[in-house]
Design a protein around this motif. Sequence first.
Motif, PDB file in Angstrom:
ATOM      1  N   SER A   1      30.857 -40.333   5.651  1.00  0.00           N
ATOM      2  CA  SER A   1      31.737 -41.491   5.534  1.00  0.00           C
ATOM      3  C   SER A   1      31.129 -42.581   4.664  1.00  0.00           C
ATOM      4  N   LEU A   2      29.799 -42.561   4.501  1.00  0.00           N
ATOM      5  CA  LEU A   2      29.153 -43.531   3.613  1.00  0.00           C
ATOM      6  C   LEU A   2      29.569 -43.276   2.171  1.00  0.00           C
ATOM      7  N   ARG A   3      29.576 -42.025   1.764  1.00  0.00           N
ATOM      8  CA  ARG A   3      30.011 -41.708   0.398  1.00  0.00           C
ATOM      9  C   ARG A   3      31.493 -42.032   0.209  1.00  0.00           C
ATOM     10  N   ARG A   4      32.265 -41.930   1.273  1.00  0.00           N
ATOM     11  CA  ARG A   4      33.686 -42.270   1.194  1.00  0.00           C
ATOM     12  C   ARG A   4      33.912 -43.774   1.317  1.00  0.00           C
ATOM     13  N   MET A   5      32.836 -44.538   1.518  1.00  0.00           N
ATOM     14  CA  MET A   5      32.868 -45.999   1.571  1.00  0.00           C
ATOM     15  C   MET A   5      33.733 -46.524   2.711  1.00  0.00           C
ATOM     16  N   ARG A   6      33.646 -45.875   3.869  1.00  0.00           N
ATOM     17  CA  ARG A   6      34.292 -46.421   5.065  1.00  0.00           C
ATOM     18  C   ARG A   6      33.680 -47.772   5.392  1.00  0.00           C
ATOM     19  N   ASP A   7      34.449 -48.662   6.021  1.00  0.00           N
ATOM     20  CA  ASP A   7      33.926 -50.005   6.280  1.00  0.00           C
ATOM     21  C   ASP A   7      32.798 -50.009   7.308  1.00  0.00           C
ATOM     22  N   THR A   8      32.770 -49.026   8.211  1.00  0.00           N
ATOM     23  CA  THR A   8      31.639 -48.856   9.122  1.00  0.00           C
ATOM     24  C   THR A   8      31.220 -47.391   9.100  1.00  0.00           C
ATOM     25  N   VAL A   9      29.968 -47.158   9.466  1.00  0.00           N
ATOM     26  CA  VAL A   9      29.392 -45.816   9.378  1.00  0.00           C
ATOM     27  C   VAL A   9      28.715 -45.475  10.704  1.00  0.00           C
ATOM     28  N   GLY A  10      29.008 -44.280  11.218  1.00  0.00           N
ATOM     29  CA  GLY A  10      28.421 -43.860  12.493  1.00  0.00           C
ATOM     30  C   GLY A  10      27.019 -43.322  12.333  1.00  0.00           C
ATOM     31  N   ASP A  11      26.804 -42.430  11.391  1.00  0.00           N
ATOM     32  CA  ASP A  11      25.475 -41.933  11.078  1.00  0.00           C
ATOM     33  C   ASP A  11      25.432 -41.584   9.603  1.00  0.00           C
ATOM     34  N   ILE A  12      24.246 -41.306   9.113  1.00  0.00           N
ATOM     35  CA  ILE A  12      24.049 -41.079   7.682  1.00  0.00           C
ATOM     36  C   ILE A  12      23.739 -39.615   7.439  1.00  0.00           C
ATOM     37  N   ASP A  13      24.502 -39.013   6.547  1.00  0.00           N
ATOM     38  CA  ASP A  13      24.254 -37.639   6.121  1.00  0.00           C
ATOM     39  C   ASP A  13      23.530 -37.660   4.785  1.00  0.00           C
ATOM     40  N   VAL A  14      22.351 -37.053   4.743  1.00  0.00           N
ATOM     41  CA  VAL A  14      21.595 -36.952   3.500  1.00  0.00           C
ATOM     42  C   VAL A  14      21.418 -35.474   3.173  1.00  0.00           C
ATOM     43  N   LEU A  15      21.669 -35.127   1.923  1.00  0.00           N
ATOM     44  CA  LEU A  15      21.572 -33.745   1.480  1.00  0.00           C
ATOM     45  C   LEU A  15      20.485 -33.616   0.419  1.00  0.00           C
ATOM     46  N   VAL A  16      19.735 -32.523   0.506  1.00  0.00           N
ATOM     47  CA  VAL A  16      18.728 -32.195  -0.501  1.00  0.00           C
ATOM     48  C   VAL A  16      18.993 -30.778  -0.987  1.00  0.00           C
ATOM     49  N   ALA A  17      18.909 -30.567  -2.276  1.00  0.00           N
ATOM     50  CA  ALA A  17      18.957 -29.216  -2.845  1.00  0.00           C
ATOM     51  C   ALA A  17      17.532 -28.822  -3.211  1.00  0.00           C
ATOM     52  N   ALA A  18      17.023 -27.796  -2.559  1.00  0.00           N
ATOM     53  CA  ALA A  18      15.632 -27.372  -2.787  1.00  0.00           C
ATOM     54  C   ALA A  18      15.439 -25.943  -2.291  1.00  0.00           C
ATOM     55  N   GLY A  19      14.395 -25.309  -2.783  1.00  0.00           N
ATOM     56  CA  GLY A  19      14.097 -23.942  -2.362  1.00  0.00           C
ATOM     57  C   GLY A  19      13.444 -23.877  -1.002  1.00  0.00           C
ATOM     58  N   ARG A  20      12.670 -24.933  -0.657  1.00  0.00           N
ATOM     59  CA  ARG A  20      11.984 -24.979   0.643  1.00  0.00           C
ATOM     60  C   ARG A  20      12.393 -26.257   1.368  1.00  0.00           C
ATOM     61  N   SER A  21      12.621 -26.158   2.659  1.00  0.00           N
ATOM     62  CA  SER A  21      13.081 -27.318   3.421  1.00  0.00           C
ATOM     63  C   SER A  21      11.957 -28.082   4.104  1.00  0.00           C
ATOM     64  N   GLU A  22      10.864 -27.404   4.440  1.00  0.00           N
ATOM     65  CA  GLU A  22       9.829 -28.005   5.289  1.00  0.00           C
ATOM     66  C   GLU A  22       9.276 -29.324   4.766  1.00  0.00           C
ATOM     67  N   PRO A  23       8.947 -29.442   3.461  1.00  0.00           N
ATOM     68  CA  PRO A  23       8.386 -30.723   2.999  1.00  0.00           C
ATOM     69  C   PRO A  23       9.323 -31.908   3.222  1.00  0.00           C
ATOM     70  N   PHE A  24      10.601 -31.669   3.110  1.00  0.00           N
ATOM     71  CA  PHE A  24      11.581 -32.753   3.247  1.00  0.00           C
ATOM     72  C   PHE A  24      11.782 -33.135   4.705  1.00  0.00           C
ATOM     73  N   MET A  25      11.799 -32.134   5.580  1.00  0.00           N
ATOM     74  CA  MET A  25      11.943 -32.421   7.009  1.00  0.00           C
ATOM     75  C   MET A  25      10.751 -33.230   7.509  1.00  0.00           C
ATOM     76  N   LYS A  26       9.553 -32.834   7.106  1.00  0.00           N
ATOM     77  CA  LYS A  26       8.349 -33.546   7.539  1.00  0.00           C
ATOM     78  C   LYS A  26       8.308 -34.957   6.966  1.00  0.00           C
ATOM     79  N   ALA A  27       8.757 -35.077   5.718  1.00  0.00           N
ATOM     80  CA  ALA A  27       8.763 -36.404   5.095  1.00  0.00           C
ATOM     81  C   ALA A  27       9.697 -37.350   5.832  1.00  0.00           C
ATOM     82  N   LEU A  28      10.892 -36.875   6.206  1.00  0.00           N
ATOM     83  CA  LEU A  28      11.847 -37.719   6.937  1.00  0.00           C
ATOM     84  C   LEU A  28      11.258 -38.138   8.276  1.00  0.00           C
ATOM     85  N   GLU A  29      10.635 -37.183   8.975  1.00  0.00           N
ATOM     86  CA  GLU A  29      10.048 -37.498  10.286  1.00  0.00           C
ATOM     87  C   GLU A  29       8.916 -38.511  10.166  1.00  0.00           C
TER      88      GLU A  29
END
Length: 577
Positions: A188-216
């Motif tokens: 809903s953030l990308r759709r520019m709703r006036d309020t947002v419940g949670d944030i969806d972030v997407l990454v395109a990558a071959g491996r997920s682990e570095p990104f998950m650890k970085a977010l944590e």
Amino acid sequence: MARPNEEVEALLQEYADLVAITGGDAFKARAYEKAARAIGGHPVDVATLDAKGLQEIPNVGKSIAEKVVEFLRTGRVSAVEEVRASIPAGVRELLTIPTLGPKKAMALYEELRVSSVAELLDAVHDRRLRDLKGFGPKTEENILHGITLMQKAGGGRVLLSAAMDVAEQVVGELSRITGCDRCAYAGSLRRMRDTVGDIDVLVAAGRSEPFMKALEGLPYTAEVIASGEKKTSVRTTQGLQVDLRVLPPESWGAGRLYFTGSKAHNIRLREMAIRHGFKLSEYGLFHAKSGRKAVSETEEEIYAKLGLPWIPPTLREDRGEIAAALKGELPEVVEEKDIRGDLHTHTDLTDGVSTLEQMVSAAAERGYAYYAITDHAPNLYMQRMTDQKILAQRERVRALDGKHRKMRLLHGTELNIGPEGDLDWPDDFLAGFDLCVASVHSHFNQSREELTRRLVRACENPYVSVIGHPTTRQIGKRPGIDADFDAVFEACARTGTALEVNSHPQRLDLCDEDILRAKRYGVKFAVNTDAHSVTHLPYMRYGVGTAQRGWLTKDDVINTWPLQRLKRFLRPPGRSR
């Protein structure tokens, strides 16, 4: 995350409310309100200032500066803690209800011993409030509406701007990690709703682990809710949930389409895919029979396979956008780069915190072709405007005109629409302004008929060009007024008066649904920031997003027009200068 300035602003505003609750000096409460607003709008990070530097901010004296330094050093202010301790926790809880002010909250506690929202609901339903001085059926109605607003806001939704701040920081951090092919926010953030419940972030990558650890491991991650190979969810120190998904690079388009939503829009697309012999998922568009992937890398190619042009995210709400796209009638929505100027802004002559010169310079830096200064008129008494002050400002505006990157300046005012639809100055005085924005600032509880007549009368004044923040709503704090807006929209179309799309994240007024209704009447719009500081000018992005959600094009928005066309709208034949 919240700027230190915003945290200090919230603290000082709370202190002002606490002073009011305890029956303290009204001037002291007002002083802290002014200081809160000044610090919130100050362009420099207050965490970098000492007490002396803080006192250079307008309305910040020695005592307030010392409290700010104490808060930035320790995270608390002893004076605020003392006042908090003197007020029952229940009263502070009642203060979170929009429409219920400090005095009424204290009266409810002292007279009825109401100290929670649940107890207040019981008291309203038992009609016990009607025995209190200053309370009545209308008060009960407002309180119930305020509780409804609070409960909706309590569902974890935050203002668009707050969500955007977090999302852009997360995207910035993850984009720097080796192996990141692409990174963006969705939902809903990308759709520019006036309020947002949670944030969806997407990454395109071959491996997920570095990104998950970085977010944590981000400094503003307070809690890891769930951790996995494909999805990790965390809660920030501000209580906002962030969901991270890592996609194969070849599925980027399909994943971004799916996780942007809306759910109703996605259902329509899946139905179309089935009719075309495909299956659509977050991984791609697949041939139904063979299971072979057709397309997946970009949103554009998925829409094209379904016989559609790319549909902007702000339109993806199942409001007829797919039917319009099939007919070739999808609007080319206004974009921020189309905005040539801001037509509703304030300076420190009234309740702004930046000087005229600072506001003009900041507007020029944004590349505007023109810019309007519209400080408050005298009937908003707290601003202490006079004829002499506004005329002196006009001379300063004329002297600055064209001096900053050849940007042209318009001298205007924000008029107060009185209870009868009357305005602050007579017509012969209004004739001297380049434009007049007229707004409702008081008497919100008039009857539907009175409020409608009041707005229509303002539209009919030949010198009013724009109705500012038309419904007066403040998201999560104050509901919009109860007027017959269809009658107002008809009056605007008839009189050639534009309706504002106020870009302040707490207003976004008109909202998208009202814009859609007004557009059907042929109304024109002005997307403005109502900026009270140079830091508010970038709010334009939120107003443009809201305008897009209302299907507005450049032709619908008067401040995308060249200056001469705009001037003809502001001063049509029959309006004398």
